[in-house]
Design a protein around this motif. Structure first.
Motif, PDB file in Angstrom:
ATOM      1  N   PRO A  33      45.901  11.809  81.944  1.00  0.00           N
ATOM      2  CA  PRO A  33      45.312  11.828  83.282  1.00  0.00           C
ATOM      3  C   PRO A  33      43.929  11.197  83.211  1.00  0.00           C
ATOM      4  N   MET A  34      43.564  10.468  84.245  1.00  0.00           N
ATOM      5  CA  MET A  34      42.315   9.732  84.221  1.00  0.00           C
ATOM      6  C   MET A  34      41.512  10.050  85.467  1.00  0.00           C
ATOM      7  N   GLY A  35      40.213   9.987  85.296  1.00  0.00           N
ATOM      8  CA  GLY A  35      39.345  10.233  86.441  1.00  0.00           C
ATOM      9  C   GLY A  35      38.164   9.295  86.450  1.00  0.00           C
ATOM     10  N   TRP A  36      37.565   9.165  87.614  1.00  0.00           N
ATOM     11  CA  TRP A  36      36.318   8.430  87.775  1.00  0.00           C
ATOM     12  C   TRP A  36      35.262   9.397  88.317  1.00  0.00           C
ATOM     13  N   PHE A  37      34.116   9.308  87.716  1.00  0.00           N
ATOM     14  CA  PHE A  37      32.965  10.081  88.153  1.00  0.00           C
ATOM     15  C   PHE A  37      31.804   9.119  88.362  1.00  0.00           C
ATOM     16  N   SER A  71      44.579   3.598  90.535  1.00  0.00           N
ATOM     17  CA  SER A  71      45.903   3.274  90.036  1.00  0.00           C
ATOM     18  C   SER A  71      45.821   3.146  88.527  1.00  0.00           C
ATOM     19  N   LYS A  72      46.950   3.286  87.874  1.00  0.00           N
ATOM     20  CA  LYS A  72      46.948   3.146  86.420  1.00  0.00           C
ATOM     21  C   LYS A  72      48.154   2.348  85.968  1.00  0.00           C
ATOM     22  N   ASP A  73      47.931   1.543  84.968  1.00  0.00           N
ATOM     23  CA  ASP A  73      48.974   0.750  84.345  1.00  0.00           C
ATOM     24  C   ASP A  73      49.130   1.292  82.932  1.00  0.00           C
ATOM     25  N   ASN A  74      50.118   2.153  82.749  1.00  0.00           N
ATOM     26  CA  ASN A  74      50.277   2.794  81.441  1.00  0.00           C
ATOM     27  C   ASN A  74      50.609   1.793  80.343  1.00  0.00           C
ATOM     28  N   ALA A  75      51.312   0.744  80.693  1.00  0.00           N
ATOM     29  CA  ALA A  75      51.671  -0.260  79.697  1.00  0.00           C
ATOM     30  C   ALA A  75      50.425  -0.957  79.157  1.00  0.00           C
ATOM     31  N   LYS A  76      49.404  -1.081  80.002  1.00  0.00           N
ATOM     32  CA  LYS A  76      48.163  -1.737  79.597  1.00  0.00           C
ATOM     33  C   LYS A  76      47.075  -0.735  79.234  1.00  0.00           C
TER      34      LYS A  76
END
Length: 124
Positions: A33-37, A71-76
Motif C-alpha cells: 500500500p502506498m501513500g502521499w503526504f 494510481s499505481k503500476d505494480n509491474a513498474k
C-alpha cells in the motif's frame, strides 16, 4: 528494505496540474500500500492520499478530494499522484510512503518506508 524516490515536483501556477511519481526499489517482490503526504514550512507532515495494495481502495484528505488522484503500476513498482486545479495552499514538500500489509492508512506512523520528498510550489 524498500527505497522510494519521488520525482515530478516543480513550480506551477494556480489552477495548473502536476504529476508526481514514486519509484520503489529493493524488496519489492511484494507490492505495498502506498501513500502521499506533504509538509509545508512550519507545519506538520499531513496525509494527502493513499491506495491499497490491490488498488481497489483509496483514501483522500478532504482538502484534495476532487482534485488529486492516485494510481499505481505494480509491474513498474511505481505510484503516481496526479494533482489538478492546484492552489497556493498545496505548496509543500511531497513525500511518498509505503507500508507493509495490504490496506492503505492515513497516519504517518503507519508507514514503514519514506522517500526523500519533492518540492511542489504553486504560485498565485
Amino acid at each position: 528494505q524498500v527505497q522510494l524516490v519521488e520525482s515530478g515536483g516543480g513550480l506551477v501556477q494556480a489552477g495548473g496540474s502536476l504529476r508526481l511519481s514514486c519509484a520503489a526499489s529493493g524488496r519489492t517482490s511484494s507490492t505495498y500500500p502506498m501513500g502521499w503526504f506533504r509538509q509545508a514550512p512550519g507545519k506538520e507532515r499531513e496525509f494527502v492520499i493513499a491506495i491499497s495494495w490491490s488498488g481497489d481502495s483509496i483514501f483522500y484528505a478532504d482538502s484534495v478530494k476532487g482534485r488529486f488522484t492516485i494510481s499505481k503500476d505494480n509491474a513498474k513498482n511505481t505510484v503516481y499522484l496526479q494533482m489538478n486545479s492546484l492552489k497556493p495552499e498545496d505548496t509543500a514538500i511531497y513525500y511518498c510512503a509505503a507500508r507493509r500489509g495490504r490496506q492503505a492508512r492515513t497516519q504517518t506512523y503507519e508507514y514503514d518506508y519514506w522517500g526523500q520528498g519533492t518540492q511542489v510550489t504553486v504560485s498565485s
